[in-house]
Design a protein around this motif. Structure first.
Motif, short mmCIF file in Angstrom:
data_model
loop_
_atom_site.label_atom_id
_atom_site.label_comp_id
_atom_site.label_asym_id
_atom_site.label_seq_id
_atom_site.Cartn_x
_atom_site.Cartn_y
_atom_site.Cartn_z
N ALA A 323 0.80 -1.29 -0.14
CA ALA A 323 0.08 -0.16 -0.06
C ALA A 323 0.89 1.28 0.01
N ASP A 324 1.99 1.15 0.59
CA ASP A 324 2.97 2.50 0.69
C ASP A 324 3.33 2.81 -0.59
N PHE A 325 3.91 1.68 -1.37
CA PHE A 325 4.21 2.09 -2.68
C PHE A 325 3.22 2.62 -3.73
N ALA A 326 1.90 2.13 -3.61
CA ALA A 326 0.96 2.57 -4.25
C ALA A 326 0.49 4.09 -4.05
N MET A 327 0.63 4.37 -2.72
CA MET A 327 0.37 5.65 -2.06
C MET A 327 1.21 6.70 -2.68
N LEU A 328 2.49 6.45 -2.36
CA LEU A 328 3.89 7.08 -2.58
C LEU A 328 3.89 7.37 -4.24
N LYS A 329 3.48 6.45 -5.10
CA LYS A 329 3.50 6.83 -6.41
C LYS A 329 2.73 7.88 -6.88
N VAL A 330 1.43 8.14 -6.18
CA VAL A 330 0.24 8.87 -6.43
C VAL A 330 1.03 10.44 -5.97
N GLN A 331 1.59 10.20 -4.69
CA GLN A 331 2.14 11.36 -4.13
C GLN A 331 3.24 11.98 -4.92
N ALA A 332 3.97 11.09 -5.67
CA ALA A 332 5.32 11.62 -6.27
C ALA A 332 4.63 12.09 -7.67
N THR A 333 3.90 11.71 -8.18
CA THR A 333 3.35 12.02 -9.75
C THR A 333 2.69 13.29 -9.56
N ARG A 334 1.89 13.33 -8.52
CA ARG A 334 1.13 14.62 -8.32
C ARG A 334 2.04 16.06 -7.74
N MET A 335 2.91 15.46 -7.11
CA MET A 335 4.07 16.49 -6.78
C MET A 335 4.94 17.08 -8.19
N LEU A 336 5.11 15.94 -9.00
CA LEU A 336 5.89 16.49 -10.12
C LEU A 336 5.09 17.23 -11.00
N GLU A 337 3.68 16.96 -11.08
CA GLU A 337 2.85 17.87 -11.88
C GLU A 337 2.70 19.32 -11.35
N ALA A 338 2.61 19.46 -9.94
CA ALA A 338 2.63 20.69 -9.56
C ALA A 338 3.94 21.46 -9.80
N VAL A 339 5.18 20.97 -9.50
CA VAL A 339 6.39 21.49 -9.64
C VAL A 339 6.57 21.76 -11.11
N ALA A 340 6.40 20.84 -12.01
CA ALA A 340 6.48 21.46 -13.35
C ALA A 340 5.61 22.56 -13.89
N ARG A 341 4.39 22.64 -13.22
CA ARG A 341 3.58 23.71 -13.83
C ARG A 341 4.08 25.07 -13.27
N GLU A 342 4.44 25.16 -11.96
CA GLU A 342 4.90 26.14 -11.45
C GLU A 342 6.41 26.61 -12.06
N ALA A 343 7.26 25.79 -12.53
CA ALA A 343 8.37 26.04 -13.05
C ALA A 343 8.13 26.49 -14.46
N ALA A 344 7.20 26.12 -15.09
CA ALA A 344 6.82 26.52 -16.20
C ALA A 344 6.25 28.17 -16.21
N GLN A 345 5.55 28.27 -14.99
CA GLN A 345 5.06 29.59 -14.97
C GLN A 345 6.20 30.52 -14.73
N VAL A 346 7.35 30.08 -14.12
CA VAL A 346 8.44 30.94 -13.81
C VAL A 346 9.05 31.44 -15.06
N LEU A 347 9.44 30.32 -15.94
CA LEU A 347 9.81 30.46 -17.33
C LEU A 347 8.90 31.28 -18.12
N GLY A 348 7.92 31.30 -18.17
CA GLY A 348 7.00 31.94 -18.95
C GLY A 348 6.81 31.22 -20.38
N GLY A 349 7.07 32.14 -21.27
CA GLY A 349 6.93 31.76 -22.81
C GLY A 349 7.95 30.88 -22.96
#
Length: 391
Positions: A323-349
């Motif tokens: 169960a820990d690996f399953a939940m960890l995968k969700v946590q990690a992929t959602r984290m990556l999505e959030a960080v990638a989005r904000e990094a894109a906002q910083v870089l702009g165009g």
């Protein structure tokens, strides 16, 4: 040590041996991969000789048994995490997925296969001479592994395989496929694992184009009356499901570590841009809103890395639970999505133009959230294991 990986110096799980490995992998990546990765992305696959070079550098055989050509003595699970992060430095997820495809294709052979099969397969794979892939997913099955449809019927000294696999990493270049097939009744109890020679008559492959992981060749594979020697059975007939499930835990931990690594790459590029780019008379990082974005990226990465390291420690100590690996995968992929989005906002165009690592990482968010088990499947799996309830 660089800003990319200095976090390990503050962790109790990593020591000088891990830093030495990180330095070795960094040199390999800078020499053999970084100058070529954009071209390989455009070509849609890695050159086969990269596997041989990675083997010579000790990368392919890390944490595999010495008797099959690996390097096991003195290495622990955290060395494996260091390797995952080192390969992520170029910001191309297809590199690790394809170069290290033996990380999901070979373990079932070593865990369940006969000694003859291990000796025949593992040494050339770990030497970079042969490529092995894993064939589980089907076009109509996805994460519902227990209901796969590809059949293998015993015919004397052979199994005759019919059906197909979809979204297979390294599927175009693979010499061998560790393939899940149905040899018995419906459900998990009727599944076996077979090692299929991909040069066999009746095997057809079709290249799939993708949004991300572009340097990793991905294939749809069709089997029509493919004859597989019975000695290529991995484990016992109808006993393959447990091997598949055991493999998934390691794959999910590796994917979670990859998410942390790619998030760091995105954050590093965003931070560098924020320090160099000026708006309204001062660097971007001089604006409070940008500093808040960067700090929040760091917060999410550090929290997820802490869980990755805890799960790795639990594996090492024999205290892990699926169960820990399953939940960890969700946590990690959602984290990556959030960080990638904000990094894109910083870089702009600039983040929307091919050439930045953030652009590539942002395109690859979805494959991490889906591959190895979708978020919905992962959370339901964890819920059933932790709290019970019907399937």
């Amino acid at each position: 040590m660089t800003a990319f990986d200095d976090w390990r110096a503050r962790s109790p799980f990593y020591d000088e041996s891990h830093e030495a490995l990180a330095s070795s992998v960094r040199r390999f990546v800078e020499r053999e991969i970084a100058p070529n990765i954009d071209r390989w992305e455009a070509e849609g696959e890695l050159p086969r000789d990269l596997h041989r070079k990675a083997a010579e550098a000790g990368i392919l055989g890390l944490r595999y048994p010495e008797q099959y050509g690996g390097h096991e003595e003195g290495f622990d699970i955290f060395h494996g995490l260091v390797l995952t992060e080192g390969l992520a430095a170029v910001g191309a997820g297809g590199l690790g997925a394809s170069l290290m495809t033996h990380g999901i294709g070979l373990p079932p052979v070593l865990a369940l296969g006969s000694e003859e099969l291990k000796q025949r397969v593992a040494p050339p794979v770990l030497a970079g001479e042969k490529i092995i892939a894993l064939g589980i997913t089907e076009a109509g099955g996805g994460s519902d592994v227990a209901n796969l449809k590809t059949t293998a019927v015993r015919d004397g000294d052979y199994y005759v395989v019919n059906g197909g696999k979809m979204f297979i990493t390294s599927g175009m270049r693979a010499d061998w496929l560790t393939c899940a097939v149905r040899t018995g009744d419906p459900g998990a109890g009727g599944i076996s694992l077979l090692l299929i020679d991909m040069a066999s008559e009746g095997v057809e492959r079709t290249r799939l184009d993708k949004m991300g992981w572009r340097c990793s060749d991905t294939a749809a594979i069709h089997f029509s009356e493919v004859r597989v020697p019975a000695e290529n059975l991995i484990g016992t007939e109808n006993g393959g499901f447990i091997g598949i499930m055991r493999n998934f835990n390691g794959e999910r931990l590796g994917m979670a570590m990859g998410c942390c690594a790619y998030a760091r790459v995105a954050m590093a590029e965003a931070a560098d841009w924020a320090q160099q780019r000026e708006t309204f008379g001062k660097p971007l990082v001089g604006h409070q809103s940008i500093r808040i974005k960067l700090a929040d990226m760091e917060r999410q990465i550090e929290a997820t890395q802490a869980w990755v390291d805890l799960c790795a420690w639990q594996v090492r100590e024999g205290r892990d639970r699926p169960a820990d690996f399953a939940m960890l995968k969700v946590q990690a992929t959602r984290m990556l999505e959030a960080v990638a989005r904000e990094a894109a906002q910083v870089l702009g165009g600039a983040s929307y133009i091919t050439g930045s690592k953030v652009e590539r990482i942002y395109r690859e968010v979805r494959v991490n959230a889906i591959g190895g088990g979708s978020e919905e499947i992962m959370l339901d799996l964890a819920g059933r294991q932790l709290f019970g309830g019907s399937r």
